[in-house]
Design a protein around this motif. Sequence first.
Motif, PDB file in Angstrom:
ATOM      1  N   GLU A 119       7.381   0.800 -11.770  1.00  0.00           N
ATOM      2  CA  GLU A 119       8.652   1.344 -11.294  1.00  0.00           C
ATOM      3  C   GLU A 119       8.973   2.698 -11.924  1.00  0.00           C
ATOM      4  O   GLU A 119       9.581   3.563 -11.288  1.00  0.00           O
ATOM      5  CB  GLU A 119       9.799   0.364 -11.587  1.00  0.00           C
ATOM      6  N   MET A 120       8.571   2.906 -13.172  1.00  0.00           N
ATOM      7  CA  MET A 120       8.895   4.147 -13.883  1.00  0.00           C
ATOM      8  C   MET A 120       8.130   5.351 -13.320  1.00  0.00           C
ATOM      9  O   MET A 120       8.416   6.494 -13.668  1.00  0.00           O
ATOM     10  CB  MET A 120       8.591   4.001 -15.370  1.00  0.00           C
ATOM     11  N   PHE A 121       7.149   5.069 -12.455  1.00  0.00           N
ATOM     12  CA  PHE A 121       6.361   6.150 -11.869  1.00  0.00           C
ATOM     13  C   PHE A 121       6.826   6.513 -10.454  1.00  0.00           C
ATOM     14  O   PHE A 121       6.065   7.053  -9.658  1.00  0.00           O
ATOM     15  CB  PHE A 121       4.879   5.769 -11.854  1.00  0.00           C
ATOM     16  N   SER A 122       8.067   6.214 -10.137  1.00  0.00           N
ATOM     17  CA  SER A 122       8.614   6.568  -8.828  1.00  0.00           C
ATOM     18  C   SER A 122       8.609   8.088  -8.651  1.00  0.00           C
ATOM     19  O   SER A 122       8.874   8.825  -9.606  1.00  0.00           O
ATOM     20  CB  SER A 122      10.044   6.032  -8.694  1.00  0.00           C
ATOM     21  N   PRO A 123       8.308   8.559  -7.435  1.00  0.00           N
ATOM     22  CA  PRO A 123       8.197  10.007  -7.221  1.00  0.00           C
ATOM     23  C   PRO A 123       9.550  10.715  -7.160  1.00  0.00           C
ATOM     24  O   PRO A 123      10.587  10.102  -6.914  1.00  0.00           O
ATOM     25  CB  PRO A 123       7.478  10.084  -5.868  1.00  0.00           C
ATOM     26  N   LYS A 124       9.514  12.030  -7.378  1.00  0.00           N
ATOM     27  CA  LYS A 124      10.692  12.868  -7.201  1.00  0.00           C
ATOM     28  C   LYS A 124      11.050  12.890  -5.715  1.00  0.00           C
ATOM     29  O   LYS A 124      10.171  12.971  -4.850  1.00  0.00           O
ATOM     30  CB  LYS A 124      10.395  14.288  -7.682  1.00  0.00           C
TER      31      LYS A 124
ATOM     32  N   ASN B 212      18.984   4.890   4.822  1.00  0.00           N
ATOM     33  CA  ASN B 212      19.451   4.777   3.432  1.00  0.00           C
ATOM     34  C   ASN B 212      18.331   4.245   2.521  1.00  0.00           C
ATOM     35  O   ASN B 212      18.488   3.230   1.840  1.00  0.00           O
ATOM     36  CB  ASN B 212      20.679   3.866   3.337  1.00  0.00           C
ATOM     37  N   PRO B 213      17.190   4.944   2.479  1.00  0.00           N
ATOM     38  CA  PRO B 213      16.039   4.452   1.704  1.00  0.00           C
ATOM     39  C   PRO B 213      16.211   4.676   0.207  1.00  0.00           C
ATOM     40  O   PRO B 213      17.030   5.493  -0.243  1.00  0.00           O
ATOM     41  CB  PRO B 213      14.897   5.313   2.248  1.00  0.00           C
ATOM     42  N   LYS B 214      15.396   3.964  -0.584  1.00  0.00           N
ATOM     43  CA  LYS B 214      15.387   4.154  -2.037  1.00  0.00           C
ATOM     44  C   LYS B 214      14.275   5.113  -2.472  1.00  0.00           C
ATOM     45  O   LYS B 214      14.373   5.767  -3.500  1.00  0.00           O
ATOM     46  CB  LYS B 214      15.230   2.805  -2.738  1.00  0.00           C
ATOM     47  N   LEU B 215      13.189   5.121  -1.715  1.00  0.00           N
ATOM     48  CA  LEU B 215      12.059   6.026  -1.954  1.00  0.00           C
ATOM     49  C   LEU B 215      11.432   5.858  -3.339  1.00  0.00           C
ATOM     50  O   LEU B 215      10.817   6.783  -3.867  1.00  0.00           O
ATOM     51  CB  LEU B 215      12.488   7.498  -1.770  1.00  0.00           C
ATOM     52  N   ASN B 216      11.582   4.689  -3.925  1.00  0.00           N
ATOM     53  CA  ASN B 216      11.008   4.449  -5.247  1.00  0.00           C
ATOM     54  C   ASN B 216       9.779   3.550  -5.137  1.00  0.00           C
ATOM     55  O   ASN B 216       9.496   2.967  -4.092  1.00  0.00           O
ATOM     56  CB  ASN B 216      12.043   3.822  -6.184  1.00  0.00           C
ATOM     57  N   CYS B 217       9.040   3.459  -6.242  1.00  0.00           N
ATOM     58  CA  CYS B 217       7.895   2.559  -6.304  1.00  0.00           C
ATOM     59  C   CYS B 217       8.392   1.206  -6.789  1.00  0.00           C
ATOM     60  O   CYS B 217       9.003   1.108  -7.858  1.00  0.00           O
ATOM     61  CB  CYS B 217       6.836   3.116  -7.256  1.00  0.00           C
ATOM     62  N   ARG B 218       8.134   0.167  -6.013  1.00  0.00           N
ATOM     63  CA  ARG B 218       8.625  -1.154  -6.381  1.00  0.00           C
ATOM     64  C   ARG B 218       7.484  -2.134  -6.683  1.00  0.00           C
ATOM     65  O   ARG B 218       7.638  -3.339  -6.531  1.00  0.00           O
ATOM     66  CB  ARG B 218       9.548  -1.700  -5.278  1.00  0.00           C
ATOM     67  N   LEU B 219       6.345  -1.592  -7.133  1.00  0.00           N
ATOM     68  CA  LEU B 219       5.262  -2.445  -7.603  1.00  0.00           C
ATOM     69  C   LEU B 219       5.550  -2.822  -9.056  1.00  0.00           C
ATOM     70  O   LEU B 219       5.909  -1.969  -9.868  1.00  0.00           O
ATOM     71  CB  LEU B 219       3.921  -1.709  -7.517  1.00  0.00           C
ATOM     72  N   SER B 220       5.408  -4.079  -9.368  1.00  0.00           N
ATOM     73  CA  SER B 220       5.739  -4.585 -10.696  1.00  0.00           C
ATOM     74  C   SER B 220       4.993  -3.826 -11.799  1.00  0.00           C
ATOM     75  O   SER B 220       3.772  -3.695 -11.765  1.00  0.00           O
ATOM     76  CB  SER B 220       5.393  -6.082 -10.784  1.00  0.00           C
ATOM     77  N   GLY B 221       5.765  -3.291 -12.737  1.00  0.00           N
ATOM     78  CA  GLY B 221       5.193  -2.565 -13.851  1.00  0.00           C
ATOM     79  C   GLY B 221       5.012  -1.087 -13.618  1.00  0.00           C
ATOM     80  O   GLY B 221       4.715  -0.329 -14.551  1.00  0.00           O
TER      81      GLY B 221
ATOM     82  N   LEU C 203       0.835  -1.192   0.000  1.00  0.00           N
ATOM     83  CA  LEU C 203       0.000   0.000   0.000  1.00  0.00           C
ATOM     84  C   LEU C 203       0.878   1.254   0.000  1.00  0.00           C
ATOM     85  O   LEU C 203       0.584   2.230  -0.692  1.00  0.00           O
ATOM     86  CB  LEU C 203      -0.936   0.002   1.216  1.00  0.00           C
ATOM     87  N   THR C 204       1.970   1.204   0.762  1.00  0.00           N
ATOM     88  CA  THR C 204       2.908   2.332   0.794  1.00  0.00           C
ATOM     89  C   THR C 204       3.475   2.600  -0.592  1.00  0.00           C
ATOM     90  O   THR C 204       3.573   3.752  -1.038  1.00  0.00           O
ATOM     91  CB  THR C 204       4.053   2.057   1.784  1.00  0.00           C
ATOM     92  N   HIS C 205       3.844   1.537  -1.304  1.00  0.00           N
ATOM     93  CA  HIS C 205       4.391   1.707  -2.647  1.00  0.00           C
ATOM     94  C   HIS C 205       3.322   2.197  -3.621  1.00  0.00           C
ATOM     95  O   HIS C 205       3.630   2.939  -4.568  1.00  0.00           O
ATOM     96  CB  HIS C 205       5.021   0.398  -3.139  1.00  0.00           C
ATOM     97  N   PHE C 206       2.070   1.833  -3.383  1.00  0.00           N
ATOM     98  CA  PHE C 206       0.981   2.350  -4.205  1.00  0.00           C
ATOM     99  C   PHE C 206       0.819   3.850  -3.972  1.00  0.00           C
ATOM    100  O   PHE C 206       0.570   4.623  -4.921  1.00  0.00           O
ATOM    101  CB  PHE C 206      -0.331   1.624  -3.893  1.00  0.00           C
ATOM    102  N   LEU C 207       0.970   4.285  -2.730  1.00  0.00           N
ATOM    103  CA  LEU C 207       0.903   5.717  -2.417  1.00  0.00           C
ATOM    104  C   LEU C 207       2.056   6.467  -3.084  1.00  0.00           C
ATOM    105  O   LEU C 207       1.901   7.605  -3.532  1.00  0.00           O
ATOM    106  CB  LEU C 207       0.932   5.935  -0.901  1.00  0.00           C
ATOM    107  N   ARG C 208       3.224   5.832  -3.151  1.00  0.00           N
ATOM    108  CA  ARG C 208       4.355   6.446  -3.859  1.00  0.00           C
ATOM    109  C   ARG C 208       4.026   6.599  -5.341  1.00  0.00           C
ATOM    110  O   ARG C 208       4.334   7.611  -5.955  1.00  0.00           O
ATOM    111  CB  ARG C 208       5.614   5.593  -3.671  1.00  0.00           C
ATOM    112  N   TYR C 209       3.416   5.576  -5.900  1.00  0.00           N
ATOM    113  CA  TYR C 209       3.030   5.609  -7.315  1.00  0.00           C
ATOM    114  C   TYR C 209       2.054   6.751  -7.585  1.00  0.00           C
ATOM    115  O   TYR C 209       2.133   7.439  -8.609  1.00  0.00           O
ATOM    116  CB  TYR C 209       2.409   4.256  -7.704  1.00  0.00           C
TER     117      TYR C 209
END
Length: 207
Positions: free
Chosen positions: A58-63, A47-56, A25-31
């Motif tokens: 990933e390209m919508f990771s936030p700034k 040392n977080p990545k702060l990216n979206c790691r839901l399959s498909g 759900l957290t990664h969906f909120l990032r998306y």
Amino acid sequence: IAVSKNNIIYSNKIKKITDKHSDKLTHFLRYKSDSIMISYKTLNKDNPKLNCRLSGLEMFSPKRIVLDNNLNTKINSYIFNTANKKNTIIFYNNANKHKITLFKKKGIQLIKSDLNKKKYFDLKLALKKLYKFGIRNILVEGGDELSGSFLKNKLFNEFYLFKSPKNLSKSVTYKDFNYFKYLSKNYKNKKKINTLLGKDSITLYKR
């Protein structure tokens, strides 16, 4: 923010407080968000990545937006090493020329900003500056101080409280802030979110 059953947000022994279903759900909120904000303290500690790691998706990771008074962000961190002019903004107040040059060479957008009387960033001013950069939807994943500041200053539209059934050790140096008690007292507009799979309690509070 994620808290344990006994309202602890961090433990030296256990890094993950919530379960994998809450993580999704957290990664969906990032998306859904165009940017994500943390402090340099959270960055250097986790040392977080702060990216979206839901399959498909990933390209919508936030700034990534980092609040860092003196540019103390670790240069061996994931955020620093993957930074470019399109994905990373750092707010700072005072830093030497060497650090400023180093961060700019990575392509990081640096925004000099004022501090308030308590020597924290003026969040209202920071949000106004980000608006000029075209940022409209910020997900805050900071620690106790940053999340608490957004809450107490009512600088949010929605607040997700993830509560784990686990108890964590209180042998930590952080002051306990009872998010559940504070939110329940000050924000009556709330909704329970059930993932149907995990045991975490997830509540969405709205202003």
